[in-house]
Design a protein around this motif. Structure first.
Motif, short mmCIF file in Angstrom:
data_model
loop_
_atom_site.label_atom_id
_atom_site.label_comp_id
_atom_site.label_asym_id
_atom_site.label_seq_id
_atom_site.Cartn_x
_atom_site.Cartn_y
_atom_site.Cartn_z
N ASP A 153 -6.92 5.08 -1.73
CA ASP A 153 -7.95 4.98 -2.78
C ASP A 153 -7.35 4.61 -4.00
OD1 ASP A 153 -6.56 7.60 -3.12
OD2 ASP A 153 -8.20 8.43 -3.95
N LYS A 154 -5.89 4.24 -4.17
CA LYS A 154 -5.19 3.90 -5.49
C LYS A 154 -4.76 2.60 -5.54
CE LYS A 154 -4.23 8.90 -5.97
NZ LYS A 154 -4.83 9.33 -4.51
N THR A 155 -4.54 1.82 -4.24
CA THR A 155 -3.85 0.59 -4.40
C THR A 155 -4.91 -0.65 -4.62
OG1 THR A 155 -3.71 0.80 -1.84
CG2 THR A 155 -1.82 1.31 -2.99
N GLU A 156 -4.14 -1.50 -5.49
CA GLU A 156 -4.73 -2.79 -5.56
C GLU A 156 -4.36 -3.60 -4.21
OE1 GLU A 156 -6.64 -6.45 -7.09
OE2 GLU A 156 -6.97 -4.28 -7.44
N LEU A 157 -3.04 -3.60 -3.77
CA LEU A 157 -2.48 -4.43 -2.79
C LEU A 157 -1.21 -3.85 -2.32
CD1 LEU A 157 -2.15 -7.22 -1.64
CD2 LEU A 157 -0.65 -7.75 -3.51
N ILE A 158 -1.17 -3.61 -0.71
CA ILE A 158 0.14 -3.02 -0.14
C ILE A 158 0.82 -4.30 0.34
CG2 ILE A 158 0.66 -1.65 1.96
CD1 ILE A 158 -2.11 -0.15 1.50
N HIS A 159 1.98 -4.38 0.04
CA HIS A 159 2.94 -5.37 0.25
C HIS A 159 3.63 -5.33 1.44
CE1 HIS A 159 3.46 -7.12 -4.06
NE2 HIS A 159 2.45 -6.22 -4.09
N SER A 160 3.86 -4.20 2.18
CA SER A 160 4.69 -4.16 3.26
C SER A 160 4.29 -3.72 4.42
CB SER A 160 5.53 -3.03 2.77
OG SER A 160 4.95 -1.82 2.35
N VAL A 161 3.31 -4.46 5.25
CA VAL A 161 2.68 -4.16 6.38
C VAL A 161 3.37 -5.17 7.37
CG1 VAL A 161 0.49 -4.14 7.73
CG2 VAL A 161 0.46 -3.47 5.31
N TYR A 162 3.95 -4.39 8.37
CA TYR A 162 4.51 -5.29 9.61
C TYR A 162 4.32 -4.79 10.89
CZ TYR A 162 8.65 -2.28 8.76
OH TYR A 162 9.46 -1.06 8.55
N THR A 163 3.65 -3.68 11.04
CA THR A 163 3.21 -3.23 12.27
C THR A 163 1.69 -3.04 12.52
OG1 THR A 163 3.09 -0.66 11.85
CG2 THR A 163 5.25 -1.96 12.42
N GLU A 164 1.31 -2.99 13.79
CA GLU A 164 -0.22 -2.98 13.89
C GLU A 164 -0.81 -1.43 13.82
OE1 GLU A 164 -3.95 -3.70 17.18
OE2 GLU A 164 -1.84 -3.98 18.08
N LYS A 165 0.26 -0.55 14.01
CA LYS A 165 -0.19 0.82 13.88
C LYS A 165 -0.45 1.05 12.48
CE LYS A 165 1.94 5.52 14.35
NZ LYS A 165 3.03 6.00 14.80
N LEU A 166 0.34 0.63 11.63
CA LEU A 166 -0.02 0.64 10.20
C LEU A 166 -1.27 -0.02 9.53
CD1 LEU A 166 0.95 1.87 7.31
CD2 LEU A 166 2.25 -0.25 7.15
N ALA A 167 -1.37 -1.23 10.20
CA ALA A 167 -2.53 -1.86 9.73
C ALA A 167 -3.80 -1.09 10.30
CB ALA A 167 -2.40 -3.36 10.43
N SER A 168 -3.90 -0.75 11.38
CA SER A 168 -4.94 -0.04 11.85
C SER A 168 -5.19 1.64 11.02
CB SER A 168 -4.49 0.25 13.16
OG SER A 168 -5.58 1.40 14.09
N GLU A 169 -4.25 2.04 10.66
CA GLU A 169 -4.34 3.46 9.85
C GLU A 169 -4.85 2.92 8.65
OE1 GLU A 169 -4.14 7.58 9.23
OE2 GLU A 169 -4.55 6.13 10.83
N ILE A 170 -4.41 1.75 7.97
CA ILE A 170 -5.17 1.42 6.69
C ILE A 170 -6.32 1.02 7.03
CG2 ILE A 170 -5.03 -0.27 5.03
CD1 ILE A 170 -1.73 -0.56 5.26
N ASP A 171 -6.79 0.40 7.92
CA ASP A 171 -8.31 -0.10 8.07
C ASP A 171 -9.08 1.31 8.37
OD1 ASP A 171 -10.27 -1.94 9.02
OD2 ASP A 171 -10.23 -0.56 10.93
N ARG A 172 -8.72 2.26 9.18
CA ARG A 172 -9.24 3.44 9.44
C ARG A 172 -9.53 4.01 8.11
NH1 ARG A 172 -8.73 8.94 10.27
NH2 ARG A 172 -6.59 8.91 9.95
N LEU A 173 -8.71 4.23 7.16
CA LEU A 173 -8.89 5.02 6.09
C LEU A 173 -9.65 4.48 4.89
CD1 LEU A 173 -5.52 7.05 5.99
CD2 LEU A 173 -7.79 7.89 6.85
N ALA A 174 -9.41 3.10 4.86
CA ALA A 174 -10.03 2.29 4.26
C ALA A 174 -11.67 2.53 4.36
CB ALA A 174 -9.61 0.85 3.85
N LYS A 175 -12.00 2.44 5.68
CA LYS A 175 -13.46 2.42 6.13
C LYS A 175 -14.07 3.67 5.65
CE LYS A 175 -16.22 1.93 10.11
NZ LYS A 175 -16.41 1.60 11.71
N LYS A 176 -13.12 4.60 5.66
CA LYS A 176 -13.81 6.04 5.15
C LYS A 176 -14.36 5.93 3.61
CE LYS A 176 -11.62 9.50 8.22
NZ LYS A 176 -10.92 10.72 8.25
N ILE A 177 -13.56 5.27 2.87
CA ILE A 177 -13.93 5.15 1.49
C ILE A 177 -14.98 3.90 1.08
CG2 ILE A 177 -12.33 6.92 0.69
CD1 ILE A 177 -10.86 4.56 -0.12
#
Length: 226
Positions: free
Chosen positions: A90-114
């Motif tokens: 809920d605080k980031t303009e941009l996340i620079h360091s995504v390189y696994t689907e697991k991380l992308a999926s979790e970002i998507d899941r929590l972003a959807k919540k808010i």
């Protein structure tokens, strides 16, 4: 005492000169102030000088600093574990360091919540260093297709790092290769992939990065140290 104002003036002059050498516009370059381990007073000095976007390496440090400063856009530029996404989503303009689907999926899941679409950069390990994160260049196409299916992330470009202490020729080759990939992907039709940002270059190599096509440079020590 660190003279942050003087440091920033010097950095901006070097940015101008790098832009002149490469036929670019200074206003197209985002100077990101990297605030890892930097205290509130010095950060406020940078904000007073117009540094309104800041980058943190550690999620916990971003979480702690977030309420201290108004009108600032925060970037998470360091390694992000999936269990730490909740601290910064809920605080980031941009996340620079995504390189696994697991991380992308979790970002998507929590972003959807808010009800947020989180902008991310795909980290690419151009140099092939085992100590660095990032996907290899030959994995980019498949990776983009895999993570583009997540509706609450927006793939907004790439990030890379040159090897620490590498000579200028090697650094330039790495940044040039990354820019070539960035341009190539820009011409292709992917769903949910927007080549807006190319994050390359830090305190010791940001001028080369600008000359080779970066539009975000991540500067910490040259801004906040003597």
């Amino acid at each position: 005492m660190v003279d942050v104002k003087k440091n920033i003036q010097n950095i901006r002059q070097r940015i101008r000169e790098a832009c002149e050498r490469s036929g670019r516009k200074e206003e197209d370059i985002l100077l990101l102030g990297v605030t890892k381990t930097i205290g509130q007073e010095l950060i406020n000095c940078a904000i007073e000088e117009g540094i309104c976007e800041l980058g943190e390496n550690r999620p916990q440090e971003l979480k702690e600093k977030y309420p201290m400063f108004d009108g600032v856009k925060w970037h998470l530029i360091g390694h992000l574990q999936t269990n730490k996404v909740k601290y910064i989503i809920d605080k980031t303009e941009l996340i620079h360091s995504v390189y696994t689907e697991k991380l992308a999926s979790e970002i998507d899941r929590l972003a959807k919540k808010i009800d947020k679409v989180q902008k991310i950069l795909v980290e690419v390990n151009i140099s092939g260093e085992e100590s660095k994160g990032g996907i290899s260049p030959d994995e980019i196409d498949e990776f983009l297709k895999t993570i583009s299916k997540y509706p609450n992330i927006r793939i907004s470009g790439f990030m890379t790092m040159a090897p620490l202490g590498a000579d200028e020729v090697v650094v330039r080759q790495i940044f040039r290769k990354m820019h070539n990939i960035y341009v190539d992907i820009s011409t292709k039709k992917y769903d949910n992939v927007y080549m807006e940002y190319l994050s390359m270059g830090m305190s010791n190599d940001f001028e080369i990065a600008i000359e080779e096509g970066a539009n975000i440079i991540r500067v910490g020590s040259k801004m906040f140290k003597i």
